[in-house]
Design an enzyme around this catalytic site. Structure first.
Site, PDB file in Angstrom:
ATOM      1  N   GLY A  82      12.893  -2.350 -11.906  1.00  0.00           N
ATOM      2  CA  GLY A  82      12.015  -2.504 -12.749  1.00  0.00           C
ATOM      3  C   GLY A  82      10.747  -1.302 -12.375  1.00  0.00           C
ATOM      4  O   GLY A  82       9.556  -1.589 -12.690  1.00  0.00           O
ATOM      5  N   TYR A  91       1.063 -18.814 -10.420  1.00  0.00           N
ATOM      6  CA  TYR A  91       1.190 -20.277 -10.602  1.00  0.00           C
ATOM      7  C   TYR A  91       2.712 -20.872 -10.247  1.00  0.00           C
ATOM      8  O   TYR A  91       3.416 -21.940 -11.038  1.00  0.00           O
ATOM      9  CB  TYR A  91       1.213 -20.332 -12.358  1.00  0.00           C
ATOM     10  CG  TYR A  91       2.163 -19.123 -13.124  1.00  0.00           C
ATOM     11  CD1 TYR A  91       3.395 -19.363 -13.254  1.00  0.00           C
ATOM     12  CD2 TYR A  91       1.555 -18.227 -13.511  1.00  0.00           C
ATOM     13  CE1 TYR A  91       3.982 -18.363 -14.025  1.00  0.00           C
ATOM     14  CE2 TYR A  91       2.015 -17.088 -14.337  1.00  0.00           C
ATOM     15  CZ  TYR A  91       3.135 -17.273 -14.450  1.00  0.00           C
ATOM     16  OH  TYR A  91       4.111 -16.391 -15.223  1.00  0.00           O
TER      17      TYR A  91
END
Ligand code: COA
Length: 284
Positions: A16, A148
């Site tokens: 990416g 998270y």
């Protein structure tokens, strides 16, 4: 922040790497002397990024079109890179995410994000890891997780389950492969504005203010701060850091976790006064 040759001689793949955090990190690694490969799904984006960063840094950058969800395509890419020389560092940065109510998501939506984030990381890590282990070559893997992973997060469930898996992978292989010279670490970034992530995760500009109020430092992180941390973690200078997940979020998750934080922020000066003890505090 670093000596200009910090990463000289290092061959690094950033998945990416055509956009966002991956692109910013590619630029930093090139500035620090690394030879960088970027991969992604869109060839036009990769071509433009490779040209732009090559011109800007005068460094050696290569690109390969590859969807990390496809194990055969990953194997082919890694084999092709190895014909030009072993990699020293793999940075698993490719990700996908969207805000959505979980009950409305299709199976395809889960498969897409889990495929990129968790399976993609696994595909590249195995393809490189097997080669490094066979050659008894030291190497570094740097994964990008999120704040998270431990708590989970509503509305980004495919991402939460995938990133938690990547964190488990990071810590597991830090132990399993560490005794053969392969370090595995991760960065858990909080909000860092990039085009791809922010247009999906903060659909209305006024939500920015709300997001900033959640951060003790009162601002978002920058791609430069992220890239510098990544450079440190893949460099030899951090050679004893293994199995670590470094949080870079301005204290955001701690602010959310502290039981009295939100309450304390609501109190007025007058209310704080009334809560002090009636007799003066001792000075010594
Ligand atoms: N909400 C709900 N579902 C969504 C969605 C959204 N915003 N975007 C895509 N989907 C679903 C599609 O409906 C599809 O499911 P289906 O096959 O059951 O119909 C599935 O996800 C795949 O969608 P597709 O359009 O084929 O996309 P993709 O698999 O090529 O790519 C992403 C999906 C997430 C990777 C895409 O949004 C993307 O390219 N994102 C850029 C990278 C990114 O998200 N960066 C942020 C990182 S924090």
């Amino acid at each position: 922040m670093f000596q200009n040759d910090l990463l000289r001689g290092k061959r690094i793949l950033i998945t990416g790497g055509g956009t966002g955090l991956g692109k910013a990190t590619a630029q930093r690694f090139l500035e620090l002397g690394a030879e960088v490969y970027i991969c992604g799904r869109r060839e036009d984006v990769l071509i433009a990024t490779a040209r732009e960063l090559g011109e800007r840094t005068k460094g050696r950058i290569h690109f390969r079109r590859c969807d990390v969800r496809d194990p055969a395509a990953v194997e082919e890419m890694i084999a092709a890179i190895w014909t030009e020389g072993s990699l020293d560092v793999l940075m698993n940065n490719a990700a996908g995410n969207f805000l959505a109510r979980t009950e409305e998501l299709s199976l395809g939506a889960f498969q897409s994000v889990i495929g990129i984030v968790l399976m993609g990381t696994l595909h590249t890590t195995l393809a490189c890891g097997r080669r490094w282990l066979q050659a008894r070559r030291p190497a570094v893997v740097l994964n990008v997780t999120t704040t998270y992973t431990e708590s989970g997060s509503a509305y980004v469930v495919p991402s939460a389950v995938s990133k938690a898996g990547v964190q488990a992978l990071t810590r597991s292989l830090a132990v399993e492969w560490g005794n053969r010279g392969i370090r595995m670490n991760a960065i858990a970034p909080g909000p860092v504005p990039t085009e791809g992530a922010f247009s999906r995760l903060l659909p209305r500009p006024e939500l920015e203010q709300l997001a900033k109020q959640k951060i003790p430092l009162g601002r978002f992180g920058t791609v430069e701060e992220f890239a510098n941390l990544a450079a440190f973690l893949v460099s030899d200078g951090s050679g004893y850091i293994n199995g670590e997940v470094v949080t870079m979020d301005g204290g955001e998750w701690l602010q959310g976790a502290g039981e009295f934080t939100a309450l304390g922020r609501q109190l007025t000066d007058k209310e704080w006064e009334t809560m002090k003890p009636k007799k003066p505090l001792p000075t010594k």
